[in-house]
Design an enzyme around this catalytic site. Sequence first.
Site, mmCIF file in Angstrom:
data_model
loop_
_atom_site.group_PDB
_atom_site.id
_atom_site.type_symbol
_atom_site.label_atom_id
_atom_site.label_comp_id
_atom_site.label_asym_id
_atom_site.label_seq_id
_atom_site.Cartn_x
_atom_site.Cartn_y
_atom_site.Cartn_z
ATOM 1 N N CYS A 86 -7.212 10.937 -3.179
ATOM 2 C CA CYS A 86 -7.064 11.015 -1.720
ATOM 3 C C CYS A 86 -8.406 10.755 -1.048
ATOM 4 O O CYS A 86 -9.401 11.421 -1.353
ATOM 5 C CB CYS A 86 -6.522 12.378 -1.323
ATOM 6 S SG CYS A 86 -6.287 12.553 0.467
ATOM 7 N N HIS A 122 -4.302 4.457 -9.525
ATOM 8 C CA HIS A 122 -4.103 3.631 -8.341
ATOM 9 C C HIS A 122 -5.097 2.480 -8.442
ATOM 10 O O HIS A 122 -6.308 2.696 -8.436
ATOM 11 C CB HIS A 122 -4.351 4.451 -7.074
ATOM 12 C CG HIS A 122 -4.009 3.730 -5.814
ATOM 13 N ND1 HIS A 122 -3.673 4.395 -4.651
ATOM 14 C CD2 HIS A 122 -3.947 2.416 -5.503
ATOM 15 C CE1 HIS A 122 -3.423 3.506 -3.689
ATOM 16 N NE2 HIS A 122 -3.601 2.308 -4.201
ATOM 17 N N GLY A 150 0.215 1.518 -7.107
ATOM 18 C CA GLY A 150 -0.412 0.753 -6.040
ATOM 19 C C GLY A 150 0.321 -0.542 -5.725
ATOM 20 O O GLY A 150 0.301 -1.474 -6.527
#
Length: 344
Positions: A107, A178, A219
């Site tokens: 994040c 990701h 992703g």
Amino acid sequence: MSATPSLDGAIHNSGPSRRFCVAPMMDWTTSHYRYLARLLSRNTLLYTEMVTTGALIHGDTERFLRHDPAEYPLALQLGGSNAGELAHCAKLAEQFGFNEVNLNVGCPSDRVQNNMIGACLMGHPDKVAEGVSAMIEATSLPVTVKHRIGIDGRESWDDLCEFIEKVAAAGCRTFIVHARIAILEGLSPKENRDIPPLKYDWVYRLKETYPELEIIINGGIKTFDECHEHLERTDGVMLGREAYHNPWLLAGVDAEFFGDAAPSRSRHEALRAMYPFIESELERGVFLTHMSRHLLGLFHGVPGGRQFRRYISENAHKPGAGLEVIQTALEKVREPERSAIAEA
């Protein structure tokens, strides 16, 4: 809803399949979305929104960990960096019946950076390793890490390998990657989901370099064809926004990736199966809008879908709004004569 381990007495601490997962997304992968998702796919691994260790330790633990046993297999994602706090929360994850505990190292928001949470931890692999080791010691649940391929200032292949090797040495066997760096200075969290280029080849290379590790790719993945391409080079796929905005995609997962029949034969059937849950939540004092907002994409691309969304949007927020709003909205979409799982 229950905040206790599964009422059926089953043990939920064995490692779940991560072949197909839905990403943890703040404000989106709430228990209400997850209940819908489970009516569409039995095998998809679902993740909670990120919950910070501080919220669990100092806040309303029962509220943050509340879920229905029907949501299993379900992973709890934690945000934090203090090894002792992470260990405490890992114990809570097991106590409350989750199947996995995952550490957020992806994040990019300023708020979490200031509390040493999320993607900024890519720059502190020793701290992540310390936290992972403490979590593994505290629980029998699988402990996994979701991370970026780098951050500004630490975005080389060698930096990524250093992170992987140190965290793996601490005992982590599963890395959810990701395939973008996070740019912590100058981009918003929303921009960080789109602007840094996807580097799927880096994730493939991680699997080639560390074949003993489970590598899940995340992703920008939208279609089953893309999933199959990634599964040729990695161990699993994780979808985010596509699985939220077009939840019916999940109805094809069990057949496509697990060889199982789907639990719902049509969108109408899935939504009707959710009625008892909606009623029980309303009785508990939950506002209809907290549930209905997760249903808006269910009829995405279907004739009548726009009218379905509009009716809910215009009526679910009204005082006293109840299940009848959903029932009336559903009448605006014609039910197919022969129910069939749509192609993803």
